[in-house]
Write a protein that holds these residues in place. Structure first.
Motif, short mmCIF file in Angstrom:
data_model
loop_
_atom_site.label_atom_id
_atom_site.label_comp_id
_atom_site.label_asym_id
_atom_site.label_seq_id
_atom_site.Cartn_x
_atom_site.Cartn_y
_atom_site.Cartn_z
N ASP A 108 0.83 -1.20 0.15
CA ASP A 108 -0.17 -0.14 0.06
C ASP A 108 0.94 1.12 -0.02
OD1 ASP A 108 -2.49 1.49 0.45
OD2 ASP A 108 -2.01 1.48 2.71
N LYS A 109 2.27 1.03 -0.32
CA LYS A 109 3.05 2.13 -0.30
C LYS A 109 2.85 3.46 -1.11
CE LYS A 109 7.19 -0.60 1.62
NZ LYS A 109 8.38 -1.34 1.40
N GLY A 110 2.28 3.23 -2.42
CA GLY A 110 2.11 4.17 -3.25
C GLY A 110 0.94 4.94 -2.65
N GLN A 111 -0.03 4.26 -2.22
CA GLN A 111 -1.35 5.09 -1.68
C GLN A 111 -0.97 5.56 -0.27
OE1 GLN A 111 -4.78 3.68 -2.98
NE2 GLN A 111 -4.18 1.32 -3.01
N ILE A 112 0.07 4.98 0.58
CA ILE A 112 0.16 6.14 1.63
C ILE A 112 0.96 7.33 1.22
CG2 ILE A 112 0.01 4.13 3.35
CD1 ILE A 112 3.07 4.00 3.82
N MET A 113 1.75 7.14 0.32
CA MET A 113 2.34 8.33 -0.23
C MET A 113 1.45 9.24 -0.84
SD MET A 113 5.33 8.06 0.95
CE MET A 113 5.94 9.56 0.36
N ILE A 114 0.39 8.89 -1.26
CA ILE A 114 -0.69 10.00 -1.82
C ILE A 114 -0.91 10.95 -0.54
CG2 ILE A 114 -3.44 9.87 -2.17
CD1 ILE A 114 -2.82 7.57 -4.08
N HIS A 115 -1.20 10.29 0.35
CA HIS A 115 -1.66 11.22 1.66
C HIS A 115 -0.37 12.15 2.18
CE1 HIS A 115 -5.66 10.04 2.15
NE2 HIS A 115 -5.37 8.82 1.75
N ALA A 116 0.89 11.42 2.17
CA ALA A 116 1.95 12.25 2.56
C ALA A 116 2.03 13.31 1.59
CB ALA A 116 3.13 11.28 2.58
N ALA A 117 1.89 13.15 0.17
CA ALA A 117 1.97 13.98 -0.69
C ALA A 117 1.22 15.37 -0.63
CB ALA A 117 2.01 13.56 -2.11
#
Ligand code: BES
Ligand code: MN
Ligand code: MN
Length: 455
Positions: free
Chosen positions: A118-127
């Motif tokens: 889910d790393k790509g998707q957690i980076m969505i929130h970080a970004a």
């Protein structure tokens, strides 16, 4: 909006950070990766700190939880933003076209284990958060971030973490980006997830492997007995035969069945994607219903005897199988495990010893469409994709969704951007960077819209 401009200009940086995150082999199920789990948690902490937050690591008896909170606007709702940084094992390694922890971009797709899940998707929130902090100096909503390291192993210690930190985690809603869109350019809001119940059966026969010539025909063969038992778990209509299995199932309402028939589901394309000769499932239901709205029982693995090179003429001493059942609303994993255990015992012949172990699992997760936050989510998707979202049921499980409801009393918005065929849990997992980008934009809009909803 300045945040949107920032996100656009800095997209390549977001991709770079994602690449670094994907290089860390954070496989939660394998103890050899214990240090990588720690490293991954620390990577996220560093990133969140760089963004201007004050993240913390909470140790658990398993893998660490990364936590950060941001409380700035008493008028705005507080969202619990959840994601998982652990990934599934990579085997069979030989089927990967590029190494799973050496991220590679091919035609806008980022290939790596964990890219979609889910790393790509957690980076969505970080970004999205970074885009607000680095431009407007503040994020419009309040939030509490939980990035956990044990989702792929049933969130073993997260319930306790939530119980112990109930006050700290007080919030108005949860947001999870860990589900899929309906297809290319088809954003979706997921309205339900299946639950899961887990079991294992072991059949033990003779006290050692025996010569199948000298003993065969007179001594029970545990593999035969196991297969007999397994064969009885479904009937000819592909219904699960465990007595009571369907008792608590809430049937899909007629209006919802009708709605689901309107989804742009291409059965032929689906068949092609899975590459099997045909499709099969519970009589009376469509493919889409079978894989998301109906409960199932699957054998995930079967072991025993000799399967090496050549022939070895034995009657094996034992055989076993791993079983999981996907559950739908009102089915309870503990109850279902009990029913299975009882039935397996009944099916067991007297001439072998049958051992069944079960481990509860997770309850199904439901999203209330009536929650006004769902409208904010739909509007945000409309802004980010230029398209209304579809409402979909998801066959997979995210154990914590129901726990958020039970312990924290909040609904979850399932705001996911993977593609359904992105090879989650399989070789060559990928995440479409165009969806990464549109996901970030949608998330920026979501925070803005949620902030307009006074609490
Ligand atoms: N992100 C998935 C769940 C999922 C899969 C959502 C496909 C939407 C589409 C999650 O990481 C997952 O794999 N969950 C496990 C949970 C299990 C290990 C308890 C699952 O569903 O098998
Ligand atoms: Mn996931
Ligand atoms: Mn997963």
């Amino acid at each position: 909006m300045k945040a949107l401009e920032y996100a656009d200009k800095n997209f390549d940086n977001f991709v770079q950070v994602l690449i670094e995150l994907l290089k860390i082999p954070s496989v939660s199920a394998q103890s050899e990766h214990k240090d990588d789990m720690k490293k991954c948690a620390e990577f996220l902490v560093d990133k969140l700190r760089w963004m201007g937050l004050e993240p913390k690591i909470f140790e658990t008896p398993g893998h660490p939880v990364v936590y950060a909170e941001y409380i700035n606007n008493p008028q705005a709702p507080t969202a619990l933003i959840y994601g998982h940084y652990d990934v599934q094992p990579v085997d069979p390694l030989e089927l990967w076209e590029s190494p799973p922890f050496e991220p590679k971009i091919v035609e806008d797709k980022m290939y790596a284990r964990g890219s979609a899940d889910d790393k790509g998707q957690i980076m969505i929130h970080a970004a999205a958060i970074e885009s607000f902090l680095k431009t407007e100096g503040s994020v419009p909503i309040n939030f509490k971030i939980i990035f956990e390291g044990e989702e792929e192993i049933q969130s073993a210690h997260l319930d306790t973490f939530l119980e112990e930190h109930k006050d700290m985690l007080k919030c108005d809603l949860a947001i999870i980006s860990d589900t899929a869109m309906f297809g290319r350019d088809l954003p979706a809001l997921t309205v339900s997830l299946r639950g899961i119940a887990i079991a294992e059966i072991k059949v033990v026969g003779p006290n050692r492997d025996l010569h199948s010539g000298s003993y065969g025909g007179a001594v029970p063969n545990p593999i035969h007995e196991l297969c007999n038992i397994i064969a009885k778990l479904h009937d000819d209509d592909h219904k699960v035969t465990v007595p009571g299995f369907y008792d608590d199932v809430v049937d899909v309402a007629d209006w919802e069945r009708e709605e689901s028939r309107k989804l742009p589901f291409d059965e032929k394309a689906f068949l092609l994607e899975v590459g099997s000769k045909g499709l099969v499932g519970e009589k009376g239901y469509t493919t889409l219903e079978r894989k998301s709205a109906r409960p199932t029982l699957e054998i995930n693995g079967i072991y025993g005897g000799y399967s090496g090179e050549g022939t070895k003429t034995i009657i094996p001493s034992w055989a076993g199988a791993k079983i999981t059942m996907r559950l739908v609303p009102k089915q309870d994993p503990v109850k279902i495990c009990g029913l299975l255990q009882k039935y397996l015992t009944e099916l067991s012949p007297a001439w072998v010893d049958v051992q069944v172990t079960t481990s509860g699992g997770a309850k199904p997760g439901m999203v209330s469409r009536e929650n006004p936050m769902m409208q904010a989510a739909a509007d945000a998707i409309q802004e980010g994709f230029g398209k209304e979202p579809l409402y979909t049921r998801e066959g997979g499980s995210i154990p914590i969704v129901n726990v958020f409801k039970e312990i924290l009393g909040v609904d979850t918005i399932l705001f996911g951007f993977a593609q359904p065929d992105s090879n989650e849990h399989s070789p060559n997992e990928w995440f479409d960077l165009r969806d990464f980008k549109r996901g970030i934009n949608s998330t920026i809009h979501l925070y803005k819209k949620l902030a307009e909803m006074k609490v």
